[in-house]
Design a protein around this motif. Sequence first.
Motif, PDB file in Angstrom:
ATOM      1  N   LEU A  49     -35.219   3.275 -78.813  1.00  0.00           N
ATOM      2  CA  LEU A  49     -34.407   4.386 -79.284  1.00  0.00           C
ATOM      3  C   LEU A  49     -34.558   4.552 -80.789  1.00  0.00           C
ATOM      4  O   LEU A  49     -34.561   3.567 -81.531  1.00  0.00           O
ATOM      5  CB  LEU A  49     -32.938   4.135 -78.936  1.00  0.00           C
ATOM      6  CG  LEU A  49     -32.616   4.074 -77.446  1.00  0.00           C
ATOM      7  CD1 LEU A  49     -31.195   3.558 -77.236  1.00  0.00           C
ATOM      8  CD2 LEU A  49     -32.780   5.441 -76.792  1.00  0.00           C
ATOM      9  N   GLN A  90     -28.140  13.076 -70.668  1.00  0.00           N
ATOM     10  CA  GLN A  90     -29.251  12.604 -69.831  1.00  0.00           C
ATOM     11  C   GLN A  90     -30.590  12.771 -70.525  1.00  0.00           C
ATOM     12  O   GLN A  90     -31.597  12.232 -70.073  1.00  0.00           O
ATOM     13  CB  GLN A  90     -29.259  13.366 -68.493  1.00  0.00           C
ATOM     14  CG  GLN A  90     -29.923  14.738 -68.518  1.00  0.00           C
ATOM     15  CD  GLN A  90     -29.143  15.782 -69.291  1.00  0.00           C
ATOM     16  OE1 GLN A  90     -27.983  15.598 -69.637  1.00  0.00           O
ATOM     17  NE2 GLN A  90     -29.785  16.910 -69.570  1.00  0.00           N
ATOM     18  N   GLY A  91     -30.597  13.509 -71.622  1.00  0.00           N
ATOM     19  CA  GLY A  91     -31.824  13.708 -72.373  1.00  0.00           C
ATOM     20  C   GLY A  91     -32.580  14.964 -71.978  1.00  0.00           C
ATOM     21  O   GLY A  91     -32.457  15.447 -70.849  1.00  0.00           O
ATOM     22  N   GLN A 137     -36.381   8.926 -77.856  1.00  0.00           N
ATOM     23  CA  GLN A 137     -37.125   7.773 -77.358  1.00  0.00           C
ATOM     24  C   GLN A 137     -38.513   8.230 -76.930  1.00  0.00           C
ATOM     25  O   GLN A 137     -38.652   8.970 -75.941  1.00  0.00           O
ATOM     26  CB  GLN A 137     -36.401   7.108 -76.186  1.00  0.00           C
ATOM     27  CG  GLN A 137     -37.043   5.806 -75.754  1.00  0.00           C
ATOM     28  CD  GLN A 137     -36.169   4.997 -74.835  1.00  0.00           C
ATOM     29  OE1 GLN A 137     -35.318   5.529 -74.121  1.00  0.00           O
ATOM     30  NE2 GLN A 137     -36.360   3.689 -74.842  1.00  0.00           N
ATOM     31  N   TYR A 178     -31.943  12.689 -76.902  1.00  0.00           N
ATOM     32  CA  TYR A 178     -30.587  12.517 -76.401  1.00  0.00           C
ATOM     33  C   TYR A 178     -29.563  13.025 -77.409  1.00  0.00           C
ATOM     34  O   TYR A 178     -29.725  12.835 -78.621  1.00  0.00           O
ATOM     35  CB  TYR A 178     -30.265  11.040 -76.173  1.00  0.00           C
ATOM     36  CG  TYR A 178     -31.058  10.338 -75.117  1.00  0.00           C
ATOM     37  CD1 TYR A 178     -32.151   9.554 -75.449  1.00  0.00           C
ATOM     38  CD2 TYR A 178     -30.689  10.429 -73.776  1.00  0.00           C
ATOM     39  CE1 TYR A 178     -32.869   8.876 -74.470  1.00  0.00           C
ATOM     40  CE2 TYR A 178     -31.402   9.748 -72.791  1.00  0.00           C
ATOM     41  CZ  TYR A 178     -32.487   8.979 -73.154  1.00  0.00           C
ATOM     42  OH  TYR A 178     -33.178   8.305 -72.182  1.00  0.00           O
ATOM     43  N   ALA A 222     -25.678  12.302 -78.455  1.00  0.00           N
ATOM     44  CA  ALA A 222     -24.790  11.154 -78.293  1.00  0.00           C
ATOM     45  C   ALA A 222     -23.609  11.245 -79.240  1.00  0.00           C
ATOM     46  O   ALA A 222     -23.668  11.913 -80.276  1.00  0.00           O
ATOM     47  CB  ALA A 222     -25.550   9.860 -78.546  1.00  0.00           C
ATOM     48  N   ASN A 268     -27.647   1.713 -78.536  1.00  0.00           N
ATOM     49  CA  ASN A 268     -27.628   1.060 -77.236  1.00  0.00           C
ATOM     50  C   ASN A 268     -27.054   2.050 -76.239  1.00  0.00           C
ATOM     51  O   ASN A 268     -25.927   2.515 -76.407  1.00  0.00           O
ATOM     52  CB  ASN A 268     -26.766  -0.197 -77.301  1.00  0.00           C
ATOM     53  CG  ASN A 268     -26.738  -0.963 -75.999  1.00  0.00           C
ATOM     54  OD1 ASN A 268     -27.003  -0.440 -74.923  1.00  0.00           O
ATOM     55  ND2 ASN A 268     -26.406  -2.241 -76.091  1.00  0.00           N
ATOM     56  N   ARG A 269     -27.800   2.358 -75.207  1.00  0.00           N
ATOM     57  CA  ARG A 269     -27.320   3.363 -74.246  1.00  0.00           C
ATOM     58  C   ARG A 269     -26.126   2.889 -73.439  1.00  0.00           C
ATOM     59  O   ARG A 269     -25.491   3.682 -72.736  1.00  0.00           O
ATOM     60  CB  ARG A 269     -28.447   3.795 -73.325  1.00  0.00           C
ATOM     61  CG  ARG A 269     -29.506   4.619 -74.064  1.00  0.00           C
ATOM     62  CD  ARG A 269     -30.193   5.595 -73.175  1.00  0.00           C
ATOM     63  NE  ARG A 269     -29.275   6.578 -72.662  1.00  0.00           N
ATOM     64  CZ  ARG A 269     -29.451   7.203 -71.508  1.00  0.00           C
ATOM     65  NH1 ARG A 269     -30.495   6.936 -70.747  1.00  0.00           N
ATOM     66  NH2 ARG A 269     -28.586   8.107 -71.097  1.00  0.00           N
ATOM     67  N   ASN A 270     -25.799   1.603 -73.560  1.00  0.00           N
ATOM     68  CA  ASN A 270     -24.584   1.100 -72.901  1.00  0.00           C
ATOM     69  C   ASN A 270     -23.365   1.192 -73.807  1.00  0.00           C
ATOM     70  O   ASN A 270     -22.265   0.799 -73.404  1.00  0.00           O
ATOM     71  CB  ASN A 270     -24.791  -0.353 -72.477  1.00  0.00           C
ATOM     72  CG  ASN A 270     -25.816  -0.464 -71.375  1.00  0.00           C
ATOM     73  OD1 ASN A 270     -25.865   0.352 -70.467  1.00  0.00           O
ATOM     74  ND2 ASN A 270     -26.656  -1.488 -71.455  1.00  0.00           N
ATOM     75  N   TRP A 278     -23.609   9.304 -73.994  1.00  0.00           N
ATOM     76  CA  TRP A 278     -24.961   9.858 -74.067  1.00  0.00           C
ATOM     77  C   TRP A 278     -25.143  10.925 -73.001  1.00  0.00           C
ATOM     78  O   TRP A 278     -24.604  10.824 -71.897  1.00  0.00           O
ATOM     79  CB  TRP A 278     -25.988   8.754 -73.811  1.00  0.00           C
ATOM     80  CG  TRP A 278     -25.975   7.655 -74.820  1.00  0.00           C
ATOM     81  CD1 TRP A 278     -25.020   6.675 -74.983  1.00  0.00           C
ATOM     82  CD2 TRP A 278     -26.977   7.387 -75.798  1.00  0.00           C
ATOM     83  NE1 TRP A 278     -25.372   5.838 -76.007  1.00  0.00           N
ATOM     84  CE2 TRP A 278     -26.575   6.244 -76.525  1.00  0.00           C
ATOM     85  CE3 TRP A 278     -28.189   7.996 -76.135  1.00  0.00           C
ATOM     86  CZ2 TRP A 278     -27.331   5.717 -77.577  1.00  0.00           C
ATOM     87  CZ3 TRP A 278     -28.932   7.463 -77.166  1.00  0.00           C
ATOM     88  CH2 TRP A 278     -28.509   6.339 -77.870  1.00  0.00           C
ATOM     89  N   VAL A 314     -21.791   6.453 -81.416  1.00  0.00           N
ATOM     90  CA  VAL A 314     -22.914   5.515 -81.511  1.00  0.00           C
ATOM     91  C   VAL A 314     -23.087   5.106 -82.963  1.00  0.00           C
ATOM     92  O   VAL A 314     -22.645   5.787 -83.877  1.00  0.00           O
ATOM     93  CB  VAL A 314     -24.220   6.121 -80.969  1.00  0.00           C
ATOM     94  CG1 VAL A 314     -24.094   6.449 -79.487  1.00  0.00           C
ATOM     95  CG2 VAL A 314     -24.639   7.352 -81.759  1.00  0.00           C
TER      96      VAL A 314
END
Length: 121
Positions: free
Chosen positions: A44, A113-114, A38, A94, A96, A105-107, A111, A99
């Motif tokens: 994203l 914390q980056g 991001q 990130y 992940a 979508n981070r929800n 993921w 996905v």
Amino acid sequence: VQLVESGGGLVQPGGSLRLSCAASGFTFSNAYMTWVRQAPGKGLEWVSDINPDGGSTRYLDSVKGRFTISRDNAKNTLYLQMNSLKPEDTALYYCACAVTRYSLNRNSGYWGQGTQVAVSS
């Protein structure tokens, strides 16, 4: 599930970085893994993914030939080797899993914390 990225930093254009993602809390060797980034003020962006045994990889067109995704299932670790870095690669990266490439979508999914990558002279 825990994903912890590391390896980001400030690098000059043309430089290299290697990102790592330490995974725990699930069977890493069974999971498709993904790198997502991001950029400041942007959404994203899917960067790359790798299948569970590491035999199949995919890349965003703009990073093909410069980035290499890999994994070490014995160490539960995902990597992203980034070479020939450009200012436009500046982003929060990130790690992940679970996905969907075209519906990030981070929800949804899991993921880390980056880790911040900044490419600048």
